[in-house]
Design an enzyme around this catalytic site. Structure first.
Site, PDB file in Angstrom:
ATOM      1  N   ASP A  48     -42.987 -24.703 -28.411  1.00  0.00           N
ATOM      2  CA  ASP A  48     -41.977 -24.732 -27.352  1.00  0.00           C
ATOM      3  C   ASP A  48     -41.777 -23.328 -26.783  1.00  0.00           C
ATOM      4  OD1 ASP A  48     -39.620 -26.267 -26.035  1.00  0.00           O
ATOM      5  OD2 ASP A  48     -38.723 -24.396 -26.758  1.00  0.00           O
ATOM      6  N   TYR A  53     -38.737 -16.986 -21.613  1.00  0.00           N
ATOM      7  CA  TYR A  53     -38.956 -16.293 -22.895  1.00  0.00           C
ATOM      8  C   TYR A  53     -39.910 -15.103 -22.751  1.00  0.00           C
ATOM      9  CZ  TYR A  53     -37.084 -20.680 -24.866  1.00  0.00           C
ATOM     10  OH  TYR A  53     -36.319 -21.779 -25.157  1.00  0.00           O
ATOM     11  N   LYS A  82     -40.923 -24.393 -19.571  1.00  0.00           N
ATOM     12  CA  LYS A  82     -39.737 -24.766 -18.782  1.00  0.00           C
ATOM     13  C   LYS A  82     -39.591 -23.888 -17.544  1.00  0.00           C
ATOM     14  CE  LYS A  82     -37.548 -25.328 -23.320  1.00  0.00           C
ATOM     15  NZ  LYS A  82     -38.011 -24.176 -24.107  1.00  0.00           N
ATOM     16  N   HIS A 115     -35.271 -26.208 -17.340  1.00  0.00           N
ATOM     17  CA  HIS A 115     -34.631 -25.557 -18.494  1.00  0.00           C
ATOM     18  C   HIS A 115     -33.116 -25.795 -18.533  1.00  0.00           C
ATOM     19  CE1 HIS A 115     -35.318 -21.840 -21.258  1.00  0.00           C
ATOM     20  NE2 HIS A 115     -34.341 -22.567 -21.730  1.00  0.00           N
TER      21      HIS A 115
HETATM   22  N1  LIG Z   1     -33.804 -25.516 -24.024  1.00  0.00           N
HETATM   23  C1  LIG Z   1     -32.982 -24.522 -24.291  1.00  0.00           C
HETATM   24  O1  LIG Z   1     -32.067 -24.207 -23.525  1.00  0.00           O
HETATM   25  C2  LIG Z   1     -33.168 -23.766 -25.581  1.00  0.00           C
HETATM   26  C3  LIG Z   1     -32.138 -22.897 -26.018  1.00  0.00           C
HETATM   27  C4  LIG Z   1     -32.326 -22.226 -27.219  1.00  0.00           C
HETATM   28  C5  LIG Z   1     -33.491 -22.409 -27.953  1.00  0.00           C
HETATM   29  N2  LIG Z   1     -34.483 -23.245 -27.491  1.00  0.00           N
HETATM   30  C6  LIG Z   1     -35.739 -23.446 -28.254  1.00  0.00           C
HETATM   31  O2  LIG Z   1     -35.412 -23.874 -29.564  1.00  0.00           O
HETATM   32  C7  LIG Z   1     -35.994 -22.999 -30.516  1.00  0.00           C
HETATM   33  C8  LIG Z   1     -35.158 -22.944 -31.770  1.00  0.00           C
HETATM   34  O3  LIG Z   1     -33.810 -22.630 -31.498  1.00  0.00           O
HETATM   35  P1  LIG Z   1     -33.114 -21.263 -31.967  1.00  0.00           P
HETATM   36  O4  LIG Z   1     -34.117 -20.190 -32.044  1.00  0.00           O
HETATM   37  O5  LIG Z   1     -31.938 -21.079 -31.072  1.00  0.00           O
HETATM   38  O6  LIG Z   1     -32.493 -21.591 -33.385  1.00  0.00           O
HETATM   39  P2  LIG Z   1     -33.012 -22.145 -34.798  1.00  0.00           P
HETATM   40  O7  LIG Z   1     -34.414 -22.552 -34.761  1.00  0.00           O
HETATM   41  O8  LIG Z   1     -31.973 -23.115 -35.247  1.00  0.00           O
HETATM   42  O9  LIG Z   1     -32.848 -20.872 -35.735  1.00  0.00           O
HETATM   43  C9  LIG Z   1     -33.670 -19.759 -35.676  1.00  0.00           C
HETATM   44  C10 LIG Z   1     -33.048 -18.681 -36.575  1.00  0.00           C
HETATM   45  O10 LIG Z   1     -32.998 -19.161 -37.916  1.00  0.00           O
HETATM   46  C11 LIG Z   1     -33.739 -18.314 -38.785  1.00  0.00           C
HETATM   47  N3  LIG Z   1     -34.493 -19.191 -39.682  1.00  0.00           N
HETATM   48  C12 LIG Z   1     -35.656 -19.844 -39.423  1.00  0.00           C
HETATM   49  N4  LIG Z   1     -36.032 -20.601 -40.470  1.00  0.00           N
HETATM   50  C13 LIG Z   1     -35.096 -20.435 -41.420  1.00  0.00           C
HETATM   51  C14 LIG Z   1     -34.924 -20.942 -42.733  1.00  0.00           C
HETATM   52  N5  LIG Z   1     -35.794 -21.788 -43.267  1.00  0.00           N
HETATM   53  N6  LIG Z   1     -33.822 -20.543 -43.453  1.00  0.00           N
HETATM   54  C15 LIG Z   1     -32.927 -19.692 -42.906  1.00  0.00           C
HETATM   55  N7  LIG Z   1     -33.026 -19.161 -41.664  1.00  0.00           N
HETATM   56  C16 LIG Z   1     -34.108 -19.535 -40.926  1.00  0.00           C
HETATM   57  C17 LIG Z   1     -34.613 -17.472 -37.894  1.00  0.00           C
HETATM   58  O11 LIG Z   1     -34.748 -16.177 -38.412  1.00  0.00           O
HETATM   59  P3  LIG Z   1     -36.209 -15.557 -38.702  1.00  0.00           P
HETATM   60  O12 LIG Z   1     -36.950 -15.505 -37.399  1.00  0.00           O
HETATM   61  O13 LIG Z   1     -35.847 -14.225 -39.264  1.00  0.00           O
HETATM   62  O14 LIG Z   1     -36.855 -16.470 -39.691  1.00  0.00           O
HETATM   63  C18 LIG Z   1     -33.821 -17.402 -36.592  1.00  0.00           C
HETATM   64  O15 LIG Z   1     -32.870 -16.349 -36.629  1.00  0.00           O
HETATM   65  C19 LIG Z   1     -36.114 -21.681 -29.745  1.00  0.00           C
HETATM   66  O16 LIG Z   1     -37.014 -20.783 -30.350  1.00  0.00           O
HETATM   67  C20 LIG Z   1     -36.568 -22.192 -28.408  1.00  0.00           C
HETATM   68  O17 LIG Z   1     -37.954 -22.498 -28.446  1.00  0.00           O
HETATM   69  C21 LIG Z   1     -34.318 -23.928 -26.321  1.00  0.00           C
END
Ligand SMILES: NC(=O)c1ccc[n+]([C@@H]2O[C@H](COP(=O)([O-])OP(=O)(O)OC[C@H]3O[C@@H](n4cnc5c(N)ncnc54)[C@H](OP(=O)(O)O)[C@@H]3O)[C@@H](O)[C@H]2O)c1
Length: 269
Positions: A48, A53, A82, A115
């Site tokens: 994704d 990004y 997106k 997006h």
């Molecule tokens: N459509 C939208 O508007 C939108 C908005 C936000 C995000 N997204 C997409 O969704 C993806 C994921 O969302 P997100 O990055 O906001 O949050 P997330 O995946 O819920 O959390 C990522 C965070 O959690 C940590 N983490 C990862 N695996 C872990 C584990 N097993 N145990 C503990 N901590 C862990 C990571 O740190 P480390 O990197 O240090 O492991 C990072 O700080 C994004 O990368 C993006 O592709 C889309």
């Protein structure tokens, strides 16, 4: 029936989408490329990204390297990108998709999303027309939206020629968005959960810890399994190799009905 790592959902046009993916926000430069490449090696099949990004080049380069090394074939990887808020409207969206294809170095995108909805339904529709055009030209295999609420989806569905196939929105334990999920199910949109582990902040939820201990799993794995069992595609992001394994190691346990319900109740705590 048990869920396996390679299971897919079928979108309304027959395209198959993996049940779990890698979020790539903040995976940049060589380090980011290296994590994305490792993810492909470890079995992730959905990536994704987004024009916002600034890492489509790294995503494309990781896929190319993985292809060259015989890790995957292009057709086995599902690439989501997106159109950002500043690229709304037919013409700007057209430039955005052109740039995305260029940066990714790909002939087609598997899933293209708006997006973030504009306040104006007309602007969303005008942008949607470009998505439809790209879809008809075969430049994208599926089209959808992100962060759209029910009203915005309804408007689009009334006016669209090609119906949206996916909605990607925030969903994690304590913020399930069950209502939106049910609506998307009813309207035939597959749901994707971003921030599925609440951006790594799960410490507050002792329930996840307790459930995890029962299954020999971490709170993050419980949250991701909960998403899988709800029928929402989680796209956890990590920059750590070890966590790539952890976040994919979800297919040898199952949450009981009572556990699923207990996690759902976190919405009201
Ligand atoms: N459509 C939208 O508007 C939108 C908005 C936000 C995000 N997204 C997409 O969704 C993806 C994921 O969302 P997100 O990055 O906001 O949050 P997330 O995946 O819920 O959390 C990522 C965070 O959690 C940590 N983490 C990862 N695996 C872990 C584990 N097993 N145990 C503990 N901590 C862990 C990571 O740190 P480390 O990197 O240090 O492991 C990072 O700080 C994004 O990368 C993006 O592709 C889309």
């Amino acid at each position: 029936m048990a869920i396996t790592r390679l299971d897919t959902y079928m979108l309304r046009n027959g395209v198959k989408i993996p049940q779990i993916g890698l979020g790539t926000f903040h995976l940049e430069d060589n380090e980011g490329e290296s994590i994305i490449y490792s993810a492909l090696k470890k079995g992730y099949r959905l990536l994704d990204t987004a024009s916002m990004y600034g890492n489509e080049e790294q995503v494309g380069s990781a896929i190319e390297r993985a292809e060259r090394d015989g890790v995957v074939k292009r057709e086995d990887v599902f690439v989501v990108t997106k159109i950002w808020r500043t690229e709304m409207g037919y013409d700007k969206a057209k430039d955005s998709v052109k740039k995305s294809l260029n940066h990714l170095g790909l002939d087609y995108i598997d899933l293209l999303l708006i997006h973030w909805p504009d306040e104006s339904d007309e602007v969303n529709l005008d942008t949607w027309k470009l998505l439809e055009k790209m879809y008809k030209k075969g430049k994208v295999k599926a089209i959808g939206v992100s962060n759209f609420n029910k009203k915005q989806i309804r408007y689009l569905m009334e006016e669209a020629e090609v119906l949206p196939m996916v909605n990607q929105y925030q969903s994690y334990p304590s913020f399930s968005q069950e209502d939106l999920k049910l609506f998307c199910d009813q309207q035939g949109l597959v749901s994707m959960a971003y921030s599925p582990i609440n951006r790594g902040q799960l410490e507050a939820f002792q329930l996840l810890e307790r459930i995890g201990k029962r299954h020999g799993k971490t709170p993050a794995q419980v949250a991701l399994r909960w998403s899988l069992q709800r029928g929402i595609i989680p796209i956890p992001k990590t920059s750590k190799i070890g966590r790539l394994d952890e976040n994919l190691d979800l297919f040898d346990f199952e949450l009981a009905y009572e556990e699923m319900e207990a996690i759902k109740k976190l919405d009201h705590e």
